[in-house]
Design an enzyme around this catalytic site. Structure first.
Site, PDB file in Angstrom:
ATOM      1  N   HIS A 515     157.588 -46.475  40.704  1.00  0.00           N
ATOM      2  CA  HIS A 515     157.078 -46.557  40.126  1.00  0.00           C
ATOM      3  C   HIS A 515     155.776 -46.739  40.590  1.00  0.00           C
ATOM      4  O   HIS A 515     155.386 -48.025  40.295  1.00  0.00           O
ATOM      5  CB  HIS A 515     157.088 -47.456  38.325  1.00  0.00           C
ATOM      6  CG  HIS A 515     158.365 -46.760  37.724  1.00  0.00           C
ATOM      7  ND1 HIS A 515     159.035 -47.157  36.638  1.00  0.00           N
ATOM      8  CD2 HIS A 515     158.654 -45.545  37.502  1.00  0.00           C
ATOM      9  CE1 HIS A 515     159.704 -47.037  35.721  1.00  0.00           C
ATOM     10  NE2 HIS A 515     159.838 -45.662  36.544  1.00  0.00           N
TER      11      HIS A 515
HETATM   12  C1  LIG Z   1     166.129 -44.096  39.885  1.00  0.00           C
HETATM   13  C2  LIG Z   1     164.819 -43.984  38.706  1.00  0.00           C
HETATM   14  C3  LIG Z   1     164.034 -44.093  37.503  1.00  0.00           C
HETATM   15  C4  LIG Z   1     162.997 -43.365  36.911  1.00  0.00           C
HETATM   16  N1  LIG Z   1     163.496 -44.166  35.502  1.00  0.00           N
HETATM   17  C5  LIG Z   1     162.105 -43.222  35.337  1.00  0.00           C
HETATM   18  C6  LIG Z   1     161.797 -43.783  33.752  1.00  0.00           C
HETATM   19  O1  LIG Z   1     163.257 -44.307  33.168  1.00  0.00           O
HETATM   20  N2  LIG Z   1     161.198 -43.571  33.275  1.00  0.00           N
HETATM   21  C7  LIG Z   1     159.816 -42.551  34.267  1.00  0.00           C
HETATM   22  O2  LIG Z   1     158.922 -42.460  33.273  1.00  0.00           O
HETATM   23  N3  LIG Z   1     159.714 -42.649  35.084  1.00  0.00           N
HETATM   24  C8  LIG Z   1     161.511 -42.919  35.845  1.00  0.00           C
HETATM   25  N4  LIG Z   1     161.298 -42.366  37.186  1.00  0.00           N
HETATM   26  C9  LIG Z   1     160.042 -42.040  37.768  1.00  0.00           C
HETATM   27  C10 LIG Z   1     160.249 -40.402  37.906  1.00  0.00           C
HETATM   28  O3  LIG Z   1     161.113 -39.874  38.339  1.00  0.00           O
HETATM   29  C11 LIG Z   1     158.801 -40.167  38.106  1.00  0.00           C
HETATM   30  O4  LIG Z   1     157.247 -40.561  37.448  1.00  0.00           O
HETATM   31  C12 LIG Z   1     158.877 -38.504  37.992  1.00  0.00           C
HETATM   32  O5  LIG Z   1     160.028 -37.842  38.026  1.00  0.00           O
HETATM   33  C13 LIG Z   1     157.735 -38.263  39.341  1.00  0.00           C
HETATM   34  O6  LIG Z   1     157.744 -36.283  38.845  1.00  0.00           O
HETATM   35  P1  LIG Z   1     156.620 -35.719  40.308  1.00  0.00           P
HETATM   36  O7  LIG Z   1     156.403 -34.516  40.050  1.00  0.00           O
HETATM   37  O8  LIG Z   1     155.528 -36.513  40.515  1.00  0.00           O
HETATM   38  O9  LIG Z   1     157.329 -36.474  41.140  1.00  0.00           O
HETATM   39  P2  LIG Z   1     158.739 -35.317  41.642  1.00  0.00           P
HETATM   40  O10 LIG Z   1     159.908 -35.756  40.812  1.00  0.00           O
HETATM   41  O11 LIG Z   1     159.775 -36.677  42.799  1.00  0.00           O
HETATM   42  O12 LIG Z   1     158.590 -34.719  42.724  1.00  0.00           O
HETATM   43  C14 LIG Z   1     158.316 -33.935  43.745  1.00  0.00           C
HETATM   44  C15 LIG Z   1     158.759 -33.175  44.721  1.00  0.00           C
HETATM   45  O13 LIG Z   1     158.361 -32.722  45.704  1.00  0.00           O
HETATM   46  C16 LIG Z   1     158.462 -32.627  46.950  1.00  0.00           C
HETATM   47  N5  LIG Z   1     157.894 -32.747  47.938  1.00  0.00           N
HETATM   48  C17 LIG Z   1     157.902 -34.250  48.779  1.00  0.00           C
HETATM   49  N6  LIG Z   1     156.895 -33.753  49.871  1.00  0.00           N
HETATM   50  C18 LIG Z   1     157.551 -32.531  50.025  1.00  0.00           C
HETATM   51  C19 LIG Z   1     156.908 -31.058  51.201  1.00  0.00           C
HETATM   52  N7  LIG Z   1     156.028 -32.113  52.101  1.00  0.00           N
HETATM   53  N8  LIG Z   1     156.603 -30.515  50.895  1.00  0.00           N
HETATM   54  C20 LIG Z   1     157.734 -29.309  49.884  1.00  0.00           C
HETATM   55  N9  LIG Z   1     157.949 -30.789  49.184  1.00  0.00           N
HETATM   56  C21 LIG Z   1     157.324 -31.859  49.335  1.00  0.00           C
HETATM   57  C22 LIG Z   1     159.916 -33.033  46.909  1.00  0.00           C
HETATM   58  O14 LIG Z   1     161.332 -32.888  47.457  1.00  0.00           O
HETATM   59  C23 LIG Z   1     160.086 -33.704  45.914  1.00  0.00           C
HETATM   60  O15 LIG Z   1     161.252 -32.373  45.217  1.00  0.00           O
HETATM   61  C24 LIG Z   1     162.079 -42.917  37.616  1.00  0.00           C
HETATM   62  C25 LIG Z   1     162.806 -42.450  39.166  1.00  0.00           C
HETATM   63  C26 LIG Z   1     163.041 -43.429  40.004  1.00  0.00           C
HETATM   64  C27 LIG Z   1     164.188 -42.585  40.595  1.00  0.00           C
END
Ligand SMILES: Cc1cc2nc3c(=O)[nH]c(=O)nc-3n(C[C@H](O)[C@H](O)[C@H](O)COP(=O)(O)OP(=O)(O)OC[C@H]3O[C@@H](n4cnc5c(N)ncnc54)[C@H](O)[C@@H]3O)c2cc1C
Length: 586
Positions: A515
């Protein structure tokens, strides 16, 4: 460099935020949409079984730190070093992103989190603001986000019990939460023994325990898009793994079943975006497209009219720095905004050694009981030496022998090796539970992102640098909460409790949470933030940033409900306003 035909919409990153935006826009507009994801494709049935070694120890869902990782230092003047081993946070890669192996805890932020600066000053005055803090209000309020939170809970499928339904306080729910317009779509998940002990102990001390909200199904569930998921089997393999049966909400089980039928959406995996190409004109900036490296190693230019950056907090900051979009924040002059207000949720636990076995191998993500009595500004800080707080809880998400074995009471004074330790660790294995804390980190001028001057990735681009440390506010908050948690653990019947060590410097080797917020924070004017409250970049009106990088501060709550609520709000604004009249949204 090869140039591809232009697309109406380009989405960088295929995690929760990127796929949700693709789903919303493909349903409501005829736009052609390209998603570029650096990792591999994953169909909903990609997970065949559970392997603790693979998922929990080798962490094969995570971003490969030997290729892409930030560097870290505690303060200015130090040389930052690349984080080459998994530690404090675990970003993902591949379709679904980090949301495939997340924990599914699904709380909304406390309403005053959105007005952190003004609410703190109104109650305590300027003198209470921590030294060097850079708190500011978001520009969007909880009331404005409420309907979007509710929409996300229906789509994601959340189990829980309301504590504040349209202002009516309901015992058994979180009585300190912000108002909710509707009950959760499903009742809470069942309460395991350890969490039930917590409820009893917390109640005896006069607190207000509630079953945690979680994006894990407590019963069979079909969301408004018609996507069905079965009730959770509480197998205990949840956080850090994808779900075998689809009970935990993941982008691949909630969004991909809808997206796979959308003809206007093209998904390109193995596509690592390197730069957002943009022009700056007198009328303002405009993004023209992106360059990316495909799986064969070829560099490609993909032009686009509208671009969404949704690559998690680390990727969002990194790509804006590498692309030279926005002025980097300089703490010496207080000028610039990019990289400012990096925060990481405060997270730690105390170990409670209980007289009876707890069957902790069973559980599900987000399952458990928490209290919000010491959250946000719910309690009076007038006579305390810190501001804000967090949630204390006893979660039962499932424990695995390889990754959680080895805890013994401190009073045994054993080293973490040898026959005596092994015997004690086996004896205590299933009698040990963790009372955990998740709290807020105040933003400070010193904590920020920029580009590392020394280390580069295999493409030759500088790594992202994090400068981050805890300050007195977090240290004092941790001392206060530690004492409360030890007291609760004793009230649960613990024979012994291992308290957490006092907070020193930020520890990158201990998993805390994934987070991480800030760096591209929202604000109501360009001199105070990188994007407006819709995530629209102040320097390029056709570039939108999605995710927790837009948070001006960390909440105690896990960020995903808020990032999804903000994504819906942006999608609505794009469809209802921007596409009719492109330009900065008011
Ligand atoms: C172990 C763990 C437990 C968690 N538990 C919780 C929870 O209980 N509750 C909660 O609210 N949140 C939790 N989280 C956080 C939650 O997973 C994230 O807030 C959420 O997934 C973020 O979504 P996002 O779309 O912003 O990013 P992400 O899901 O990380 O997606 C970003 C994507 O962009 C891609 N990417 C990155 N750079 C590039 C690039 N240069 N070119 C192309 N693609 C790229 C990545 O490969 C990824 O697939 C947890 C995270 C982890 C790791």
């Amino acid at each position: 460099m090869k140039t591809l035909p232009s697309t109406d919409v380009l989405i960088i990153g295929g995690g929760w935020t990127g796929l949700l935006m693709a789903k919303e826009l493909s349903a409501r507009t005829p736009a052609s949409i390209v998603i570029l994801e650096r990792g591999r494709d994953r169909r909903p049935d990609y997970i065949k079984g559970m392997d603790e070694l693979d998922y929990f120890v080798r962490m094969h869902m995570m971003q490969d730190p030997t290729r892409e990782t930030p560097t870290l230092r505690h303060r200015d003047g130090e040389r930052a070093l690349p984080i080459r081993q998994y530690g404090a946070f675990l970003p993902g890669s591949g379709i679904g992103g980090t949301g495939e192996h997340w924990g599914a805890v699904y709380p909304r932020l406390q309403p005053d989190c959105f007005e952190l600066h003004s609410a703190t000053v109104a109650r305590y005055g300027e003198r209470k603001l921590p030294e060097d803090s850079s708190m500011q209000d978001w520009g969007v309020t909880y009331d404005e986000l409420e309907s979007f939170y509710a929409r996300s809970e229906r789509e994601v499928g959340v189990s829980g019990k309301a504590g504040n339904l349209k202002g009516k306080i309901i015992e058994g729910g979180n009585v300190f939460e912000g108002w909710r317009s509707e009950e959760y779509p499903m009742p809470p998940t069942p309460t395991p023994y350890f969490s039930e002990l917590f409820r009893g102990g917390a109640k005896n001390l006069g607190y207000h325990p509630f079953n945690n909200a979680t994006a894990v199904t407590s019963q069979d569930y079909t969301n408004p898009e018609g996507v069905s998921r079965p009730a959770c089997a509480f197998c205990g393999f949840c956080e850090r793994t994808p779900c075998m049966i689809g009970a935990k909400a993941q982008p691949t089980s909630v969004l991909m079943p809808v997206l796979k039928n959308r003809k206007s959406v093209t998904l390109r995996t193995g596509a690592t975006v390197r730069r957002i190409v943009h022009d700056t004109t007198e009328k303002g900036g405009k993004a023209r497209g992106v360059t990316y490296i495909d799986e064969s190693g070829e560099e490609i230019f993909q032009p686009a009219d509208l671009i969404f950056l949704s690559t998690f907090t680390l990727g969002n900051n990194h790509l804006l720095f590498l692309s030279g979009i926005g002025a980097p924040f300089d703490p010496a002059t207080d000028k610039g905004t990019l990289g400012k207000n990096l925060t990481h949720q405060v997270a730690f636990g105390v170990q409670a050694f209980l007289p009876k076995p707890l069957n902790r191998f069973m559980g599900g993500g987000g399952t458990g009981v928490r209290i919000s009595d010491f959250d946000a500004d719910v309690f009076d800080h007038s006579n305390l030496s810190f501001i804000r707080g967090g949630m204390i809880g006893a979660m039962s998400v499932g424990t695995q022998p390889l990754s959680t074995f080895g805890n013994v009471p401190n009073s045994l004074k054993l080293p973490r090796w040898g026959a005596a330790w092994k015997k004690a660790a086996i004896e205590w294995y299933d009698n040990t539970g963790v009372v955990s804390f998740a709290g807020e980190q105040i933003p400070y001028r010193g904590n920020r992102f920029d580009l590392d001057p020394t280390y580069k990735n295999p493409l030759g681009d500088p790594l992202l640098r994090m400068t981050i440390n805890w300050q007195d506010n977090e240290r004092k908050m941790v001392d206060f909460m530690n004492a409360k948690m030890v007291e609760i653990a004793h009230a649960m019947g613990a024979k012994e409790v291992n308290a957490f060590a006092p907070y020193g410097d930020y520890d990158v080797t201990r998993y805390q949470s994934t987070h991480i917020q800030g760096g591209t924070m929202m604000a109501t004017s360009p001199d105070r933030g990188v994007v407006n409250t819709y995530g629209q970049h102040w320097d390029a009106s056709n570039l939108f940033v999605l995710g927790a990088s837009t948070f001006p501060n960390s909440g105690s709550s896990n960020p995903t409900p808020t990032i999804l609520a903000l994504t819906y709000r942006t999608a609505d604004a794009i469809v209802e306003k921007y596409l009719k009249r492109p330009g900065m949204l008011a």
